[in-house]
Design a protein around this motif. Structure first.
Motif, short mmCIF file in Angstrom:
data_model
loop_
_atom_site.label_atom_id
_atom_site.label_comp_id
_atom_site.label_asym_id
_atom_site.label_seq_id
_atom_site.Cartn_x
_atom_site.Cartn_y
_atom_site.Cartn_z
N PRO A 167 14.77 -8.70 -5.91
CA PRO A 167 14.01 -7.49 -5.56
C PRO A 167 12.79 -7.41 -6.45
O PRO A 167 12.87 -7.71 -7.65
N MET A 168 11.66 -6.99 -5.89
CA MET A 168 10.41 -6.97 -6.65
C MET A 168 9.62 -5.69 -6.42
O MET A 168 9.26 -5.38 -5.28
N GLU A 169 9.37 -4.97 -7.51
CA GLU A 169 8.40 -3.87 -7.48
C GLU A 169 7.07 -4.34 -8.06
O GLU A 169 6.09 -3.58 -8.02
N GLY A 170 7.04 -5.56 -8.57
CA GLY A 170 5.83 -6.10 -9.18
C GLY A 170 4.87 -6.64 -8.14
O GLY A 170 4.76 -7.86 -7.95
N PHE A 171 4.16 -5.74 -7.47
CA PHE A 171 3.13 -6.11 -6.51
C PHE A 171 2.19 -4.93 -6.37
O PHE A 171 2.50 -3.81 -6.80
N ASP A 172 1.03 -5.16 -5.77
CA ASP A 172 0.04 -4.10 -5.57
C ASP A 172 0.24 -3.51 -4.18
O ASP A 172 -0.14 -4.14 -3.18
N PRO A 173 0.84 -2.32 -4.06
CA PRO A 173 1.12 -1.76 -2.74
C PRO A 173 -0.13 -1.54 -1.90
O PRO A 173 -0.10 -1.77 -0.68
N ALA A 174 -1.23 -1.11 -2.51
CA ALA A 174 -2.45 -0.85 -1.75
C ALA A 174 -2.97 -2.14 -1.13
O ALA A 174 -3.36 -2.17 0.05
N VAL A 175 -2.99 -3.22 -1.91
CA VAL A 175 -3.47 -4.51 -1.40
C VAL A 175 -2.56 -5.02 -0.30
O VAL A 175 -3.01 -5.46 0.77
N LEU A 176 -1.24 -4.95 -0.53
CA LEU A 176 -0.29 -5.44 0.46
C LEU A 176 -0.33 -4.61 1.73
O LEU A 176 -0.33 -5.16 2.84
N ASP A 177 -0.38 -3.31 1.58
CA ASP A 177 -0.42 -2.43 2.76
C ASP A 177 -1.63 -2.74 3.63
O ASP A 177 -1.53 -2.81 4.87
N ASN A 178 -2.77 -2.94 3.00
CA ASN A 178 -3.98 -3.26 3.76
C ASN A 178 -3.88 -4.64 4.40
O ASN A 178 -4.31 -4.84 5.55
N ALA A 179 -3.28 -5.59 3.69
CA ALA A 179 -3.14 -6.94 4.23
C ALA A 179 -2.25 -6.96 5.46
O ALA A 179 -2.46 -7.77 6.39
N LEU A 180 -1.27 -6.08 5.49
CA LEU A 180 -0.32 -6.05 6.61
C LEU A 180 -0.61 -4.95 7.62
O LEU A 180 0.13 -4.79 8.59
N GLY A 181 -1.67 -4.17 7.39
CA GLY A 181 -2.03 -3.11 8.34
C GLY A 181 -1.04 -1.96 8.38
O GLY A 181 -0.87 -1.31 9.42
N LEU A 182 -0.41 -1.67 7.26
CA LEU A 182 0.62 -0.64 7.25
C LEU A 182 0.08 0.79 7.34
O LEU A 182 0.71 1.64 7.99
N PRO A 183 -1.06 1.12 6.71
CA PRO A 183 -1.53 2.50 6.81
C PRO A 183 -1.72 2.98 8.25
O PRO A 183 -1.40 4.13 8.58
N ALA A 184 -2.21 2.10 9.12
CA ALA A 184 -2.41 2.48 10.51
C ALA A 184 -1.10 2.77 11.23
O ALA A 184 -1.08 3.43 12.27
N GLN A 185 0.00 2.25 10.68
CA GLN A 185 1.31 2.47 11.27
C GLN A 185 2.06 3.63 10.61
O GLN A 185 3.22 3.89 10.93
N GLY A 186 1.38 4.32 9.69
CA GLY A 186 2.02 5.42 8.98
C GLY A 186 3.09 4.96 8.01
O GLY A 186 4.03 5.70 7.73
N LEU A 187 2.93 3.73 7.47
CA LEU A 187 3.92 3.14 6.58
C LEU A 187 3.31 2.78 5.24
O LEU A 187 2.09 2.59 5.13
N GLY A 188 4.16 2.65 4.24
CA GLY A 188 3.74 2.18 2.93
C GLY A 188 4.82 1.30 2.33
O GLY A 188 6.00 1.64 2.41
N SER A 189 4.45 0.16 1.76
CA SER A 189 5.43 -0.74 1.17
C SER A 189 6.07 -0.10 -0.06
O SER A 189 5.42 0.61 -0.81
N VAL A 190 7.35 -0.37 -0.24
CA VAL A 190 8.12 0.20 -1.35
C VAL A 190 8.62 -0.89 -2.28
O VAL A 190 8.47 -0.80 -3.49
N VAL A 191 9.23 -1.93 -1.73
CA VAL A 191 9.81 -2.99 -2.55
C VAL A 191 9.86 -4.27 -1.72
O VAL A 191 9.97 -4.22 -0.49
N LEU A 192 9.73 -5.40 -2.38
CA LEU A 192 9.86 -6.71 -1.74
C LEU A 192 11.20 -7.32 -2.12
O LEU A 192 11.74 -7.05 -3.19
N VAL A 193 11.73 -8.14 -1.23
CA VAL A 193 12.96 -8.88 -1.53
C VAL A 193 12.78 -10.32 -1.09
O VAL A 193 12.51 -10.59 0.08
N ALA A 194 12.89 -11.24 -2.05
CA ALA A 194 12.89 -12.67 -1.74
C ALA A 194 14.34 -13.13 -1.62
O ALA A 194 15.20 -12.69 -2.39
N LEU A 195 14.60 -14.02 -0.65
CA LEU A 195 15.96 -14.50 -0.41
C LEU A 195 15.94 -15.99 -0.14
O LEU A 195 15.00 -16.50 0.47
#
Length: 221
Positions: A167-195
């Motif tokens: 589990p990772m909180e070590g990321f820039d949510p604003a950069v990631l959200d923009n990269a994935l187009g999340l604001p337009a979907q009314g979403l915001g990233s919270v945590v990443l999980v690598a598996l």
């Protein structure tokens, strides 16, 4: 004869993996099992205020890795090297339309014996939403807590399946959200999980677990 590990054994065996082996991908069946766990996660009033983005190939993981630049570059190898990376996102607002969609699905799934039962359920949901919107003023935080409930179940399931996870909180949510187009979907990233499966550079694999003494953690009432 198969040997089933106890929950305690699973908890003692799992840990936060620090490096992955890209040559050992998860199977399609394993991925679907993990997604089932997320899909069936519990949430307050069954609000399901989340969306899970799945990065299962190198190109998708590279998009997620855009959020691990600069101060968070130490997490980029985990994102790029893992077999599967999940972005656990929360809704930015708990809207009336979202709650109505939840109620509609519950009705379609046969959870209401009558219109009166649905009306009572709707009233209960509205009360909780209003509590967090207007009284506690913590609606976004409330929704993010539901995401962490899902995270906990996912990590334990991965451990039970012999799958490594980070589990990772070590990321820039604003950069990631923009990269994935999340604001337009009314979403915001919270945590990443690598598996995936640990790699040779995973220094944490051989370190002992460390927790505070049980006497400082538990109180028998």
């Amino acid at each position: 004869m198969s040997i089933t590990r106890t929950p305690g054994q699973i908890a003692r065996a799992r840990y936060t993996t620090k490096a992955y082996d890209p040559a050992r991908p998860l199977t399609a069946t394993q991925v679907e099992e993990l997604l089932d766990v997320l899909y069936l996660s519990p949430s307050s009033i069954n609000s399901q205020p989340w969306h899970f983005l799945i990065a299962a190939d190198a190109q998708a993981r590279a998009r997620v890795a855009e959020g691990t630049q600069g101060a968070y570059a130490y997490n980029a190898p985990k994102v790029r090297g893992a077999s599967l990376v999940l972005v656990l996102a929360a809704r930015r607002e708990m809207t009336d339309d979202h709650i109505a969609a939840v109620l509609d699905q519950e009705q379609a799934d046969g959870r209401f014996a009558s219109e009166e039962a649905r009306a009572q359920r709707a009233q209960s949901c509205a009360g909780f939403v209003e509590l967090h919107r207007s009284q506690l003023h913590d609606a976004r935080h409330w929704m993010e807590k539901q995401v962490y409930l899902a995270l906990g179940g996912l990590l334990f399931a991965a451990g039970a399946m012999g799958i490594d996870a980070t589990p990772m909180e070590g990321f820039d949510p604003a950069v990631l959200d923009n990269a994935l187009g999340l604001p337009a979907q009314g979403l915001g990233s919270v945590v990443l999980v690598a598996l995936g499966h640990r790699g040779a550079g995973d220094f944490n694999a051989t370190l002992p677990k460390s927790r505070l003494p049980r006497g400082q953690v538990f109180t028998w009432l």
